[in-house]
Design a protein around this motif. Sequence first.
Motif, mmCIF file in Angstrom:
data_model
loop_
_atom_site.group_PDB
_atom_site.id
_atom_site.type_symbol
_atom_site.label_atom_id
_atom_site.label_comp_id
_atom_site.label_asym_id
_atom_site.label_seq_id
_atom_site.Cartn_x
_atom_site.Cartn_y
_atom_site.Cartn_z
ATOM 1 N N CYS A 1 42.697 25.515 28.947
ATOM 2 C CA CYS A 1 42.674 25.926 27.579
ATOM 3 C C CYS A 1 41.550 24.922 27.094
ATOM 4 O O CYS A 1 40.401 25.452 26.339
ATOM 5 C CB CYS A 1 43.900 25.744 26.863
ATOM 6 N N PHE B 1 47.851 22.188 28.159
ATOM 7 C CA PHE B 1 46.710 22.684 27.739
ATOM 8 C C PHE B 1 45.666 22.145 28.507
ATOM 9 O O PHE B 1 44.411 22.923 28.349
ATOM 10 C CB PHE B 1 46.435 22.263 26.307
ATOM 11 N N GLN C 1 40.297 33.743 11.454
ATOM 12 C CA GLN C 1 38.967 33.544 11.967
ATOM 13 C C GLN C 1 38.182 34.669 12.283
ATOM 14 O O GLN C 1 38.766 35.502 13.095
ATOM 15 C CB GLN C 1 38.785 32.501 12.955
ATOM 16 N N ALA D 1 47.652 36.663 21.992
ATOM 17 C CA ALA D 1 46.395 35.916 21.978
ATOM 18 C C ALA D 1 46.042 35.053 23.231
ATOM 19 O O ALA D 1 45.077 35.007 23.561
ATOM 20 C CB ALA D 1 46.197 35.154 20.372
ATOM 21 N N LEU E 1 41.430 25.254 18.013
ATOM 22 C CA LEU E 1 42.754 25.667 17.756
ATOM 23 C C LEU E 1 43.200 24.748 16.586
ATOM 24 O O LEU E 1 44.656 24.870 16.521
ATOM 25 C CB LEU E 1 43.464 25.774 19.033
ATOM 26 N N LEU F 1 53.633 24.863 25.315
ATOM 27 C CA LEU F 1 52.339 25.128 24.774
ATOM 28 C C LEU F 1 52.303 25.547 23.302
ATOM 29 O O LEU F 1 51.642 25.062 22.558
ATOM 30 C CB LEU F 1 51.839 26.383 25.680
HETATM 31 C C1 HEC Z 1 37.233 30.669 29.511
HETATM 32 C C2 HEC Z 1 37.214 30.231 28.326
HETATM 33 C C3 HEC Z 1 38.597 30.409 27.722
HETATM 34 C C4 HEC Z 1 39.684 29.737 28.099
HETATM 35 C C5 HEC Z 1 40.158 28.971 29.643
HETATM 36 C C6 HEC Z 1 40.885 29.982 27.060
HETATM 37 N N1 HEC Z 1 40.495 30.655 26.123
HETATM 38 FE FE1 HEC Z 1 41.263 31.057 24.537
HETATM 39 N N2 HEC Z 1 39.638 31.875 23.728
HETATM 40 C C7 HEC Z 1 38.499 32.308 24.170
HETATM 41 C C8 HEC Z 1 37.599 32.918 23.322
HETATM 42 C C9 HEC Z 1 36.042 33.165 23.854
HETATM 43 C C10 HEC Z 1 38.417 33.438 22.509
HETATM 44 C C11 HEC Z 1 37.756 34.443 21.493
HETATM 45 C C12 HEC Z 1 37.151 33.630 20.204
HETATM 46 C C13 HEC Z 1 38.017 32.947 19.450
HETATM 47 O O1 HEC Z 1 38.732 33.572 18.590
HETATM 48 O O2 HEC Z 1 38.437 31.613 19.813
HETATM 49 C C14 HEC Z 1 39.746 32.906 22.604
HETATM 50 C C15 HEC Z 1 40.722 33.181 21.792
HETATM 51 C C16 HEC Z 1 41.809 32.340 21.714
HETATM 52 C C17 HEC Z 1 42.793 32.504 20.616
HETATM 53 C C18 HEC Z 1 42.719 33.282 19.319
HETATM 54 C C19 HEC Z 1 42.025 32.277 18.165
HETATM 55 C C20 HEC Z 1 41.899 33.284 16.959
HETATM 56 O O3 HEC Z 1 42.167 32.442 15.860
HETATM 57 O O4 HEC Z 1 41.666 34.229 16.908
HETATM 58 C C21 HEC Z 1 43.915 31.521 20.872
HETATM 59 C C22 HEC Z 1 44.920 31.344 20.465
HETATM 60 C C23 HEC Z 1 43.701 31.129 22.414
HETATM 61 N N3 HEC Z 1 42.281 31.429 22.645
HETATM 62 C C24 HEC Z 1 44.516 30.056 22.891
HETATM 63 C C25 HEC Z 1 44.141 29.744 24.143
HETATM 64 C C26 HEC Z 1 44.924 28.924 25.073
HETATM 65 C C27 HEC Z 1 46.324 28.422 24.668
HETATM 66 C C28 HEC Z 1 44.271 28.848 26.419
HETATM 67 C C29 HEC Z 1 44.830 27.974 27.737
HETATM 68 C C30 HEC Z 1 46.208 28.728 28.166
HETATM 69 C C31 HEC Z 1 43.159 29.494 26.039
HETATM 70 N N4 HEC Z 1 42.878 29.883 24.853
HETATM 71 C C32 HEC Z 1 42.326 29.532 27.170
HETATM 72 C C33 HEC Z 1 38.195 31.466 25.466
HETATM 73 C C34 HEC Z 1 38.955 30.695 26.425
#
Ligand code: HEC
Length: 231
Positions: A43, A28, A125, A84, A64, A109
């Motif tokens: 992440c 992560f 959310q 997701a 998260l 993960l």
């Molecule tokens: C560059 C930024 C970025 C990175 C790197 C990233 N994310 Fe995200 N992630 C987001 C954004 C923006 C969203 C949409 C908003 C939200 O729902 O959190 C999202 C959404 C999510 C969601 C959905 C959450 C929800 O309840 O809707 C999950 C699960 C998630 N990410 C897991 C991860 C994981 C695990 C990693 C690594 C493998 C990761 N993300 C890497 C930006 C990122």
Amino acid sequence: MRWLGLGAALLAVGCGPTPAAEYGEELFNDPTLSTSQYNTFSCATCHATTATPPSDKVYSGLSLHNVASRPHWWGGYETRLLDAVNFCYTAFMRGVTPLAPEDPKSRALYEYLVSLSPDASAPAQPFTLVKDITDVPRGNRQRGEVVYRAACQDCHGEAHTGKGRPSELSPILPEVSQEYGTLFPNVPPGLVFIEKVRHGRFFGVGGNMPPYSREAMSDEDLGALLTFLDL
Ligand code: HEC
Ligand code: HEC
């Protein structure tokens, strides 16, 4: 559960963090989870993991905490947790092939995300993308500086110099806007910034910056940020 049965079973008998979850936590926090040489994000670059996210950070992604207990993700666009995650993995971390369910890294993960999810169920959310870009009223400069440090500095470094940015793939702000006269001749630079912040990589010119939903950043904070950046 939607990803693998194993994690749900472990959760049901109340086991603590497993070695798999510990490995998952390492992944992560590790940008090399994505093998792309153009990726510097982990992440953890975009997501907090605590029930109350740190007050000195504005992340584009949600915390998260309890993520594995939500009924769906991405505002209902994704109904499988792995999808997701893979959205982020391919769109932002430039992962070429989505993580497969049976990949040991996906499993680890997943165990880590389950370990962050103490409640049996948690509400989905809200995620409100701003579709049509319009100008926002400019705001307070001092607030704008706070927002810049909390939201933009981790990737873009200090304003005007880029000092401390992890890679030159993120341009120096706001100086990048000096090119906008030729790139976007009919659009005020402030509007290009609003477009970028609200749509991230989804902006026509591509890239891998994440979008900021309304929940992640208010128009008021965005207006303050633009004042700080003299846009
Ligand atoms: C560059 C930024 C970025 C990175 C790197 C990233 N994310 Fe995200 N992630 C987001 C954004 C923006 C969203 C949409 C908003 C939200 O729902 O959190 C999202 C959404 C999510 C969601 C959905 C959450 C929800 O309840 O809707 C999950 C699960 C998630 N990410 C897991 C991860 C994981 C695990 C990693 C690594 C493998 C990761 N993300 C890497 C930006 C990122
Ligand atoms: C997770 C890292 C990350 C965060 C956080 C981030 N950016 Fe970016 N940004 C990038 C990267 C990488 C690029 C270059 C690739 C691209 O355009 O997507 C970029 C590009 C840009 C551009 C240039 C667009 C262009 O094509 O000229 C602007 C403007 C910008 N970011 C503004 C912001 C602002 C304002 C914030 C804070 C609200 C912010 N960024 C937060 C990573 C990030």
